[in-house]
Every structure is written in C-alpha cells, then in structure tokens.
Write a protein that holds these residues in place. Structure first.
Motif, short mmCIF file in Angstrom:
data_model
loop_
_atom_site.label_atom_id
_atom_site.label_comp_id
_atom_site.label_asym_id
_atom_site.label_seq_id
_atom_site.Cartn_x
_atom_site.Cartn_y
_atom_site.Cartn_z
N SER A 16 0.84 -1.21 0.00
CA SER A 16 0.00 0.00 0.00
C SER A 16 0.87 1.25 0.00
N TYR A 17 1.97 1.20 0.73
CA TYR A 17 2.92 2.32 0.75
C TYR A 17 3.55 2.51 -0.63
N LYS B 43 1.66 4.32 -3.48
CA LYS B 43 1.62 5.78 -3.45
C LYS B 43 2.80 6.41 -4.18
N HIS B 44 3.79 5.59 -4.51
CA HIS B 44 5.00 6.12 -5.14
C HIS B 44 5.14 5.73 -6.61
#
Length: 282
Positions: free
Chosen positions: A45-46, A49-50
C-alpha cells in the motif's frame, strides 16, 4: 469556452487513471498464507503511493512455482532469499535485486540455524537422526543445514531428512518431537524458544532477503522509484518512519538498503558445492 479547461483536466485525470496498472507481487511462503499476506499488504500500500500501479499478491506454496511464474512474466516483484534469487538469476538474467531488508540485528543480512528441542547437543551427534528441512530452494534448507553439519564431519545424507516447506512448520515439528533437529532461519527459530527450541549451530551472515524486480515487465524508472521509496525510510532512527512501518511484517519493517547482483557471489560458491535433492530420503 469556460468549460474547456475543466474538460481538459477531467480528460487528463481519466488518462492518468487509465495508465495505472496492476502489478503482481510474490512473497516467499515462509509462514501460513494469511500471515504472509497480512505482513506484506501494508508495504505494498505504501509503494502504491509512489508508483502509478496497484498490487496484487500472488501466493504460491512452492518456491519453484514462484520462480517459474517470474520467468513467465507473471510476477513483477518477488520477496526472495539468497538461494532462490541465485537460482532464478542463473536462468533469468532479467531478475534485478532492488533492496535488501534490514533484519532485527540492524544489518541487511541474516543467518540460518540448526535447532533441536530441549538440551543442546553437539553437531557431531546428529548422525542417523530425523531432520526437518524447509524447501529444496530455501537457503536455510538443505544448503545451509548440510553445510553446518559438514563442519562437524557429518552430512545430511547420513541422516533421514524430509522437506516440510515452511520455516514455522519445521520449528513446530521439532518442538513436538517429530524430528530430532531442523534447519530454518535463525530469527524464526528464536520465535519458538518458548516451546523449548535451542539453536545448536548458526551460519555466517548471508545477504538479507530482498525485493527482486522483473526488468522484463518493469521499466528502469519504476524499479528505481521502488528502490528510492523503500531506502528513504529509516524506521530504526526516525519515529515517524517507525510509526509508518509498525504494521509491516517482522522481516520488512526496519528499512532497506540498495541491493546488487554482486551481493550473492558467496551464495553462488556455496551452491556450486552442493547437490540439492528435490525430495527427502524417507
């Protein structure tokens, strides 16, 4: 005329959404599926975002299946130990190490161990015994266990051994008395110390578990973005980063360092000296 800018923005937004794609992530089956998925989902999930992508988790119970899917282009990213990566890279040079994850020790390396239940015994005493192993392609399986035994003048072939797949299953089988000893990742062996497991031998440091990218399905910019996103986090030094990763799996929550193929040269030397059977001998 006043609506054209708004229409343009909407069109651009739709185009950006259309560009997003789903990437497949394959974790190693070191523990039960529900535990593994719970451990890796927050990290993915982190990462979402990138990069302009979503992640789908592809769980396979067999290490060899993961490597086959990777080579077939069905896996974009995988979490692999050193032996599975070395075996993959030998046949598929498009496999690219992205980062090594930092272990509890604060280092980007780990060790394998041989464990027994109860009182420690010398390695030389492990002859004609029943020994539990993980998988043929597991670094802490046949490769490391046989290597440790040979230091005491014994070999796995002088014992009865069986592959149990997961590290936690090896630990539990030894703790229940079903096997005399087992080979597994040291950190997982220590998790079961409360059940009477003792470590009788431990390997030197091996390159830490890594995120491996498929350069056939991922472009260089995406791979670099993933590397930067993970190495930017310093959970051992920064409380905000520690809070961000607190729900990540035990093996991936402490940050990461850049990885390269040269990190695996020592593993390749070990592998060259070992003829790893596909099946147990009893």
């Amino acid at each position: 005329m006043f609506f054209k800018p708004v229409a343009l923005l909407l069109a651009l937004g739709c185009a950006a959404t259309a560009q997003a794609r789903t990437l497949t992530f394959a974790p190693l089956p070191m523990e039960q599926p529900e535990i593994v998925v719970k451990q890796v989902r927050p990290m993915l999930s982190y990462l979402e975002k990138h990069i302009t992508a979503d992640f789908r988790i592809e769980y396979s119970s067999d290490y060899a299946d993961i490597l086959k899917k990777f080579q077939a282009g069905k896996v974009d990213l995988a979490y692999l130990g050193p032996l599975p990566y070395a075996a993959l890279r030998e046949k598929y040079p498009q496999a690219v190490p992205v980062v090594h994850f930092v272990e509890k020790s604060g280092k980007s390396s780990y060790t394998c161990a041989i464990v027994v239940a109860g009182v420690k015994i010398p390695l030389s005493g492990l002859k004609g015994k029943k020994i539990a192993l993980t998988q043929p392609l597991s670094t802490c399986g046949y490769l490391s266990t046989d290597g440790l035994l040979r230091q005491a003048g014994v070999t796995l072939e002088q014992n009865r051994y069986r592959y149990l797949d997961k590290h936690d299953e090896v630990a539990l089988a030894v703790a229940r008395g079903e096997f005399d000893a087992g080979g597994l990742k040291t950190a997982i062996g220590r998790k079961y110390a409360h059940m009477g497991l003792s470590i009788v031998a431990e390997t030197p440091a091996l390159p830490g578990f890594a995120l491996i990218a498929n350069s056939r399905t991922l472009d260089a910019a995406t791979i670099e973005a993933l590397r930067k996103a993970l190495t930017a986090l310093k959970p051992l030094d920064d409380k905000d980063d520690a809070a961000l990763t607190q729900n990540w799996g035990e093996n991936i929550k402490r940050g990461a360092v850049p990885a390269s193929d040269a990190d695996y040269d020592a593993v390749r030397k070990l592998r060259a000296r070992a003829d790893i059977p596909e099946e147990g001998n009893f």
